[in-house]
Write a protein that holds these residues in place. Structure first.
Motif, mmCIF file in Angstrom:
data_model
loop_
_atom_site.group_PDB
_atom_site.id
_atom_site.type_symbol
_atom_site.label_atom_id
_atom_site.label_comp_id
_atom_site.label_asym_id
_atom_site.label_seq_id
_atom_site.Cartn_x
_atom_site.Cartn_y
_atom_site.Cartn_z
ATOM 1 N N UNK A 307 -0.271 -7.392 0.015
ATOM 2 C CA UNK A 307 0.594 -7.389 -1.174
ATOM 3 C C UNK A 307 0.664 -8.781 -1.805
ATOM 4 N N UNK A 308 0.535 -8.829 -3.131
ATOM 5 C CA UNK A 308 0.509 -10.125 -3.803
ATOM 6 C C UNK A 308 1.209 -10.065 -5.148
ATOM 7 N N UNK A 309 1.533 -11.264 -5.670
ATOM 8 C CA UNK A 309 2.111 -11.400 -7.006
ATOM 9 C C UNK A 309 1.020 -11.482 -8.064
ATOM 10 N N UNK A 310 0.082 -12.379 -7.818
ATOM 11 C CA UNK A 310 -0.932 -12.704 -8.820
ATOM 12 C C UNK A 310 -2.317 -12.308 -8.325
ATOM 13 N N UNK A 311 -3.141 -11.748 -9.217
ATOM 14 C CA UNK A 311 -4.472 -11.295 -8.803
ATOM 15 C C UNK A 311 -5.518 -12.391 -8.809
ATOM 16 N N UNK A 312 -5.122 -13.632 -9.150
ATOM 17 C CA UNK A 312 -6.123 -14.667 -9.348
ATOM 18 C C UNK A 312 -6.818 -14.448 -10.677
ATOM 19 N N UNK A 313 -7.953 -15.065 -10.842
ATOM 20 C CA UNK A 313 -8.693 -14.948 -12.096
ATOM 21 C C UNK A 313 -9.701 -13.809 -12.093
ATOM 22 N N UNK A 314 -9.987 -13.267 -10.906
ATOM 23 C CA UNK A 314 -11.055 -12.272 -10.796
ATOM 24 C C UNK A 314 -10.564 -10.907 -10.342
ATOM 25 N N UNK A 318 -1.494 -5.724 -9.317
ATOM 26 C CA UNK A 318 -1.154 -4.607 -8.434
ATOM 27 C C UNK A 318 -0.392 -3.512 -9.166
ATOM 28 N N UNK A 319 -0.691 -2.238 -8.886
ATOM 29 C CA UNK A 319 -0.051 -1.130 -9.595
ATOM 30 C C UNK A 319 1.311 -0.746 -9.049
ATOM 31 N N UNK A 323 6.839 -5.190 -2.711
ATOM 32 C CA UNK A 323 7.706 -4.754 -1.620
ATOM 33 C C UNK A 323 7.333 -3.351 -1.123
ATOM 34 N N UNK A 324 6.831 -2.534 -2.019
ATOM 35 C CA UNK A 324 6.376 -1.202 -1.613
ATOM 36 C C UNK A 324 5.187 -1.339 -0.673
ATOM 37 N N UNK A 325 4.290 -2.265 -0.995
ATOM 38 C CA UNK A 325 3.160 -2.517 -0.121
ATOM 39 C C UNK A 325 3.576 -3.095 1.216
ATOM 40 N N UNK A 326 4.562 -3.987 1.197
ATOM 41 C CA UNK A 326 5.077 -4.544 2.452
ATOM 42 C C UNK A 326 5.636 -3.435 3.321
ATOM 43 N N UNK A 327 6.479 -2.575 2.725
ATOM 44 C CA UNK A 327 7.075 -1.495 3.505
ATOM 45 C C UNK A 327 6.014 -0.561 4.076
ATOM 46 N N UNK A 328 4.966 -0.283 3.312
ATOM 47 C CA UNK A 328 3.898 0.597 3.790
ATOM 48 C C UNK A 328 3.274 0.038 5.069
ATOM 49 N N UNK A 403 1.098 -16.239 -2.598
ATOM 50 C CA UNK A 403 0.277 -15.032 -2.825
ATOM 51 C C UNK A 403 -0.408 -15.038 -4.191
ATOM 52 N N UNK A 404 -1.132 -16.121 -4.462
ATOM 53 C CA UNK A 404 -1.831 -16.264 -5.745
ATOM 54 C C UNK A 404 -3.228 -15.650 -5.722
ATOM 55 N N UNK A 405 -3.701 -15.257 -4.518
ATOM 56 C CA UNK A 405 -4.995 -14.585 -4.324
ATOM 57 C C UNK A 405 -6.213 -15.496 -4.431
ATOM 58 N N UNK A 406 -6.021 -16.770 -4.596
ATOM 59 C CA UNK A 406 -7.176 -17.657 -4.759
ATOM 60 C C UNK A 406 -8.006 -17.770 -3.482
ATOM 61 N N UNK A 407 -7.354 -17.763 -2.318
ATOM 62 C CA UNK A 407 -8.119 -17.813 -1.070
ATOM 63 C C UNK A 407 -9.000 -16.573 -0.933
#
Length: 443
Positions: A307-314, A318-319, A323-328, A403-407
């Motif tokens: 689960x993340x906030x930002x998808x990065x540039x590529x 998230x739809x 928090x829904x993803x965390x709970x899952x 959770x910027x997704x850059x890594x």
């Protein structure tokens, strides 16, 4: 709060959003349980905190740990984490994700042994002479997401994600049978190198994971449940019978891909966990002591496994609310732990929670949903998170992963992967170069 980004200032605000979204995420004020020891066979793990297997794509071309690999594991050794789960290590050359992935063989085992010794020495120097982290090594074949693009069956969505066309030949049953001995050989070398346990990796739709969903494949490794789980169970069984080392597995419990191409799913892609429940029980019967729970694949649905906030540039936005993803992920861990007796479940899905992660982690352990808690991206950004949690009773808001997704972008593009924000001296120049290459491709 009415947006999907993390902007909680207090634990109370997080609790409010959990209630607003009608989610079941246990939260505890007291986090002391995370510092408690836990026993596995005859070994004592110093605390309930683990570092997940996060690939750095920084091995030498022959598979030996590279300079940045050793830098990361030195930082992990000094982290205070009771369990360090070493990232994906290929069991043969064709199973490497790329030429920057670790590869354990007769020529490289000495370097892995040196890395194990370094980890134990640095942990003792930092945390005290009697602090001895439990070390797991993840053994893998990357399947369709490897350099060789080895596939078990065709599936339009997965083929597209891996850049495979319909003419690509599937692996033969004979090739798959030989893999059982590749995992066995790697496990013997892992024992020689000094690891406490081997992880027979079956997650994120790499080869063993994808085999669990091979409903459309013919032959002894496809079709019914026994055939689809044969390779995985045979590899585990051979290691159990022939190598004196603990057994573990990081497993997909749910693929999010509709049947007949998914595992743990129905025809709409919703959860049907009857087979995963059965398999984890069988894994415990085969001697598996640790199950690290995860889901989906970063190549198709990354928001589910991280689960993340930002998808990065590529990536993509998230739809769902993170928090829904965390709970899952918390719930999937609970499903597995409730099926088991003594086997330890290592929970996943905490990094997005930032400084409040210890409070949810403590709630999960106190409610029996998992026995240990793992962090992946958080370890890239904040390698000493465990020490701060156990010794200071909190996490530092200036050090947490955002959770910027850059890594993830770096790893997906086969670049050295680490935290672009918190470890920018090393990884920001690598990421900037990646963006330049991406823009040049699009020009």
């Amino acid at each position: 709060m009415r947006n999907n980004k993390f902007n909680y200032k207090t634990l109370g605000e997080l609790k409010d959003d959990i209630r607003r979204l009608n989610l079941n995420c246990p939260v505890e004020e007291d986090i002391d349980v995370l510092g408690e020891e836990i026993k596995i066979v005859e070994r004592v793990i110093p605390n309930r905190l683990a570092i997940h297997p996060m690939e750095g794509a920084d091995a030498n071309s022959d598979g030996r740990p590279g300079e940045l690999t050793l830098r990361r594991y030195k930082r992990y050794a000094e982290s205070g984490a009771g369990l360090i789960w070493v990232e994906a290590v290929a069991v043969n050359e064709s199973g490497r994700a790329n030429n920057k992935q670790l590869y354990l063989n007769e020529e490289t085992v000495a370097e892995f042994e040196n890395m194990v010794d370094m980890i134990r020495e640095k942990a003792a120097e930092t945390m005290g002479h009697d602090f001895n982290p439990y070390l797991v090594i993840q053994l893998t074949h990357s399947g369709r997401f490897g350099e060789n693009r080895d596939i078990l069956f065709h599936h339009e969505l997965a083929d597209k994600a891996a850049g495979i066309d319909s003419s690509k030949a599937v692996m033969t049953d004979e090739e798959l049978a030989s893999l059982e001995d590749d995992f066995l050989r790697a496990a013997r070398l892992a024992k020689k190198a000094g690891f406490d346990a081997v992880d027979v990796k079956a997650c994120h739709r790499y080869l063993l994971s994808e085999n669990l969903a091979a409903h459309t494949r013919n032959g002894k490794y496809g079709g019914d449940y026994e055939n689809r789980t044969r390779l995985f169970k045979n590899a585990v069984r051979k290691i159990s019978e022939r190598v004196d080392i603990d057994l573990a597995s990081r497993m997909n419990i749910y693929d999010a891909i509709p049947y007949p191409y998914g595992w743990g799913t129905d025809q709409k892609g919703n959860e049907d966990l009857s087979e995963p429940r059965r398999l984890v029980r069988e894994m415990e019967e085969l001697g598996v002591k640790l199950i690290n729970v995860t889901a989906a694949t970063p190549y198709i649905y990354p928001h589910i496994n991280r689960p993340y906030d930002l998808p990065g540039n590529l990536g993509y936005k998230p739809p769902e609310h993170p928090l829904i993803g965390v709970e899952r992920l918390l719930r999937l861990g609970r499903v597995v732990q409730e099926e088991l007796n003594d086997c330890i479940v290592v929970g996943t899905g905490y990094t997005w929670l930032r400084q409040f992660a210890p409070h949810v982690a403590a709630g999960v352990i106190k409610n029996g949903w998992a026995k240990m808690i793992g962090f992946g991206r958080q370890a890239f950004a904040y390698p000493d998170f465990a020490k701060d949690i156990v010794k200071d009773g909190q996490m530092n808001t200036k050090k947490v992963c955002v959770t910027c997704s850059k890594c993830a972008e770096l790893k997906a593009k086969k670049k050295h992967s680490g935290c672009v924000i918190r470890d920018k001296e090393v990884y920001l120049p690598i990421y900037q170069k990646l963006l330049e290459e991406y823009k040049a491709e699009k020009a």
